[in-house]
Design an enzyme around this catalytic site. Structure first.
Site, short mmCIF file in Angstrom:
data_model
loop_
_atom_site.label_atom_id
_atom_site.label_comp_id
_atom_site.label_asym_id
_atom_site.label_seq_id
_atom_site.Cartn_x
_atom_site.Cartn_y
_atom_site.Cartn_z
N HIS A 254 0.84 -1.21 0.00
CA HIS A 254 0.00 0.00 0.00
C HIS A 254 0.87 1.25 0.00
O HIS A 254 1.60 1.50 0.95
CB HIS A 254 -0.91 0.01 1.23
CG HIS A 254 -1.95 1.10 1.20
ND1 HIS A 254 -2.95 1.14 0.26
CD2 HIS A 254 -2.13 2.19 1.99
CE1 HIS A 254 -3.72 2.21 0.48
NE2 HIS A 254 -3.24 2.87 1.52
N HIS B 78 0.83 5.59 -1.42
CA HIS B 78 0.42 6.76 -2.20
C HIS B 78 1.71 7.53 -2.44
O HIS B 78 2.15 8.29 -1.58
CB HIS B 78 -0.58 7.63 -1.43
CG HIS B 78 -1.72 6.87 -0.82
ND1 HIS B 78 -2.73 6.32 -1.58
CD2 HIS B 78 -2.00 6.54 0.45
CE1 HIS B 78 -3.58 5.71 -0.78
NE2 HIS B 78 -3.16 5.81 0.46
N GLN C 15 2.59 11.31 -1.58
CA GLN C 15 2.63 11.81 -0.19
C GLN C 15 4.06 11.82 0.37
O GLN C 15 4.33 12.50 1.37
CB GLN C 15 1.68 10.99 0.69
CG GLN C 15 0.22 11.22 0.31
CD GLN C 15 -0.77 10.43 1.15
OE1 GLN C 15 -0.41 9.86 2.18
NE2 GLN C 15 -2.02 10.37 0.72
N ARG D 220 -5.15 15.60 6.65
CA ARG D 220 -5.72 15.42 5.32
C ARG D 220 -5.93 16.78 4.64
O ARG D 220 -5.72 16.93 3.43
CB ARG D 220 -7.04 14.64 5.41
CG ARG D 220 -7.53 14.15 4.05
CD ARG D 220 -8.82 13.38 4.14
NE ARG D 220 -9.96 14.24 4.44
CZ ARG D 220 -11.23 13.92 4.15
NH1 ARG D 220 -11.52 12.76 3.62
NH2 ARG D 220 -12.20 14.75 4.46
N TYR E 134 -4.79 7.61 -6.66
CA TYR E 134 -6.05 8.36 -6.77
C TYR E 134 -5.89 9.78 -7.29
O TYR E 134 -6.87 10.48 -7.50
CB TYR E 134 -6.83 8.34 -5.46
CG TYR E 134 -6.17 8.94 -4.23
CD1 TYR E 134 -6.37 10.27 -3.90
CD2 TYR E 134 -5.40 8.15 -3.37
CE1 TYR E 134 -5.82 10.81 -2.74
CE2 TYR E 134 -4.85 8.68 -2.23
CZ TYR E 134 -5.05 10.01 -1.92
OH TYR E 134 -4.50 10.53 -0.77
N ARG F 146 -16.57 5.66 2.36
CA ARG F 146 -16.95 7.08 2.35
C ARG F 146 -17.01 7.59 0.92
O ARG F 146 -17.95 8.29 0.54
CB ARG F 146 -15.91 7.92 3.10
CG ARG F 146 -15.94 7.81 4.60
CD ARG F 146 -14.83 8.66 5.24
NE ARG F 146 -13.53 8.01 5.16
CZ ARG F 146 -12.45 8.51 4.58
NH1 ARG F 146 -12.51 9.69 3.98
NH2 ARG F 146 -11.31 7.85 4.57
N HIS G 166 -9.63 1.20 1.37
CA HIS G 166 -9.35 1.70 2.72
C HIS G 166 -10.56 1.35 3.58
O HIS G 166 -11.69 1.63 3.21
CB HIS G 166 -9.25 3.23 2.73
CG HIS G 166 -8.00 3.79 2.14
ND1 HIS G 166 -8.01 4.80 1.21
CD2 HIS G 166 -6.69 3.52 2.38
CE1 HIS G 166 -6.75 5.13 0.90
NE2 HIS G 166 -5.94 4.35 1.58
N GLU H 64 -10.12 3.02 9.15
CA GLU H 64 -8.85 3.56 9.63
C GLU H 64 -9.08 4.44 10.86
O GLU H 64 -8.29 4.43 11.79
CB GLU H 64 -8.20 4.38 8.51
CG GLU H 64 -6.87 5.02 8.90
CD GLU H 64 -6.18 5.71 7.73
OE1 GLU H 64 -6.81 5.86 6.67
OE2 GLU H 64 -5.01 6.10 7.88
N HIS I 293 -5.67 -0.95 6.38
CA HIS I 293 -5.75 -0.44 7.75
C HIS I 293 -6.55 -1.38 8.66
O HIS I 293 -5.96 -2.04 9.49
CB HIS I 293 -6.27 1.00 7.85
CG HIS I 293 -5.44 1.96 7.07
ND1 HIS I 293 -4.08 2.06 7.23
CD2 HIS I 293 -5.77 2.84 6.08
CE1 HIS I 293 -3.60 2.97 6.40
NE2 HIS I 293 -4.59 3.45 5.67
N ASP J 111 2.12 3.27 2.82
CA ASP J 111 1.00 4.21 2.81
C ASP J 111 1.42 5.66 2.53
O ASP J 111 1.65 6.03 1.39
CB ASP J 111 0.23 4.08 4.13
CG ASP J 111 -1.12 4.78 4.10
OD1 ASP J 111 -1.53 5.26 3.03
OD2 ASP J 111 -1.78 4.86 5.15
#
Ligand code: ZN
Length: 456
Positions: free
Chosen positions: A57, A59, A62, A83, A122, A212, A234, A237, A271, A322
């Site tokens: 996992h 991203h 980041q 976030r 994403y 979500r 996800h 978490e 998570h 992550d």
């Protein structure tokens, strides 16, 4: 054909001495034990050979925020304030930046001992949510970084439809992620074309972002794009996320997935830190892999995965980096065990009767990571992709270790500097602890982030 000789190697049935392995077309073609090193000329010799792991996992983008979000803002800092900062940061990223950052991340993963990564991708569109001329422009940038570094790639384009469970519109910070299921299907197909030039161990999966951000219909549509491909999501978490899903659906996130999807080893639940015991046990029995990211989960204050219960119920798990605030395979596994010790007030929490803590952690995460990535790897066995990692045992600690103690020393007393060689599907991507492209990749990364860092 490449021939390797290891003084010791971890094979599926345990440790073996004087192991000779041949690689052909990226795969392990033969494994022989008891072969004296002197018999094999033209051979790459290593001390301790292990299966190399998938980082399940990431991203990538980041990584460029690492170290930038540790000061306290007004009020209490949380995952949600982090976030907000992340959204501000990524609003400046160009495709060139994303490629430079992804190459840096993949370089660091390789040097940490990972052979492959499952990139949960994403960031699709230009600022404001305008699609690029090629819908999969950003996927192509991730693919280019994989091609440059040689790291194996399981690419997971992310379906992100909405701002929350109530169906609210995307916030300004989320516009670059957004697609309805129809446009997402086109993006996913374009991403497949972007991967076409990569080696044959490359995998295209799919990732509804979370309960979500993806609707039940969207999740079904994403799962149907390729019924055999890995599917990551996800899940659970943060406590606020559990509350939101519960209010909208009447079920906790893992309960909802158990009741409304066909959870199996095809699924990876990222998570899963917020679960009740009945969810932990049912998830373990479903075959879904738990995608654990202990460093990021600690950094963001997510909570602790109920690893002892999950493992006792037969669950599969792997680890991922992550947020990429720190990329370290040894530290990821160490923190997983230490979180169990701190929560359970005991030692050797994930060891079993036959294997030490380090060995259980390493073997489980190798096999769980490969399963989650849809990658035929995770063990040193004929027919598998040659994802291999060699430890340098010339130092005082590993030099005095044998068997399981090698892994315990690496994970609890050592760090990634013990990683000497890494092969990804037979590509020799790390030699003497270093990736051949490191100078160029680091200087390009340095240039990319110089302007970006003013954003926060
Ligand atoms: Zn994530």
């Amino acid at each position: 054909m490449t021939v390797l000789h290891a003084k010791t190697a971890l094979l599926p049935d345990g440790w073996a001495r004087d192991v000779q392995i041949t690689l052909s077309q990226g795969r392990i073609a033969s494994v022989l034990t008891g072969v004296a090193s002197a018999e094999a000329s033209q051979t790459q010799r290593v001390d301790c050979l292990l299966p190399a792991m998938v980082n399940l996992h990431s991203h990538a983008f980041q990584r460029a925020m690492a170290g930038m979000t540790e000061a306290r803002g007004a009020g209490q800092d949380s995952f949600w304030t982090w976030r907000t900062l992340m959204y501000r940061f990524l609003d400046r990223l160009t495709p060139e930046d994303v490629q430079a950052i992804a190459a840096m991340v993949m370089l660091e993963m390789a040097e940490a001992g990972y052979a492959a990564v499952a990139e949960f991708h994403y960031l699709h569109h230009a600022p404001g949510g305008v699609p690029y001329g090629d819908l999969a422009e950003m996927s192509a940038r991730i693919a280019a970084a994989a091609a440059e570094t040689g790291l194996g790639l399981t690419h997971l384009p992310v379906l992100y439809e909405r701002g929350g469970c109530d169906g609210r519109a995307l916030s300004a910070g989320q516009l670059r992620f957004g697609n309805d299921p129809d446009r997402f299907a086109r993006l996913w197909e374009a991403a497949g074309r972007a991967l076409a030039a990569l080696p044959p161990d490359t995998v295209l999966g799919v990732a509804p972002h979370s309960l979500r951000a993806a609707s039940p219909a969207g999740i079904r549509a994403a799962a149907a794009l390729n019924p055999k491909a890995p599917i990551h999501i996800h899940v659970a978490e943060q406590l606020a996320e559990v509350t939101e899903v519960q209010a909208a659906t009447g079920a906790r996130p893992v309960e909802w997935l158990l009741a409304n999807t066909e959870l199996s080893s095809r699924w990876c639940l990222i998570h899963a830190t917020q679960m009740e015991p009945h969810e932990t046990e049912a998830m373990a029995k479903s075959g879904a892999v738990a995608g654990l990211c202990p460093i990021t989960e600690a950094n963001l204050g997510d909570g602790i995965f109920d690893g002892v219960r999950f493992q006792a119920a037969g669950g599969d798990y792997g680890v991922g980096s992550d947020s990429n605030v720190r990329i370290s395979l040894s530290e990821e596994l160490r923190l997983l065990e230490y979180s169990q010790r701190l929560a359970g007030k005991g030692r050797a929490m994930l060891a079993d009767g036959a294997r030490s803590t380090g060995r259980v952690l390493y073997e489980t995460a190798c096999q769980g990571g490969a399963l989650a990535a849809g990658r035929q790897a995770g063990q040193i066995a004929v027919g598998q992709w040659a994802d291999l990692m060699a430890l340098d045992c010339s130092g005082p600690d590993l030099g005095a270790s044998a068997g399981d103690m090698i892994l315990d020393t690496f994970l609890f007393a050592g760090d990634d500097r013990m990683v000497a060689e890494v092969w990804s599907a037979g590509r020799h991507i790390v030699t003497g602890g270093r990736h051949a492209g490191r100078e160029a990749i680091i200087s390009r990364y340095r240039r990319a982030i110089a302007g970006l860092r003013d954003a926060l």
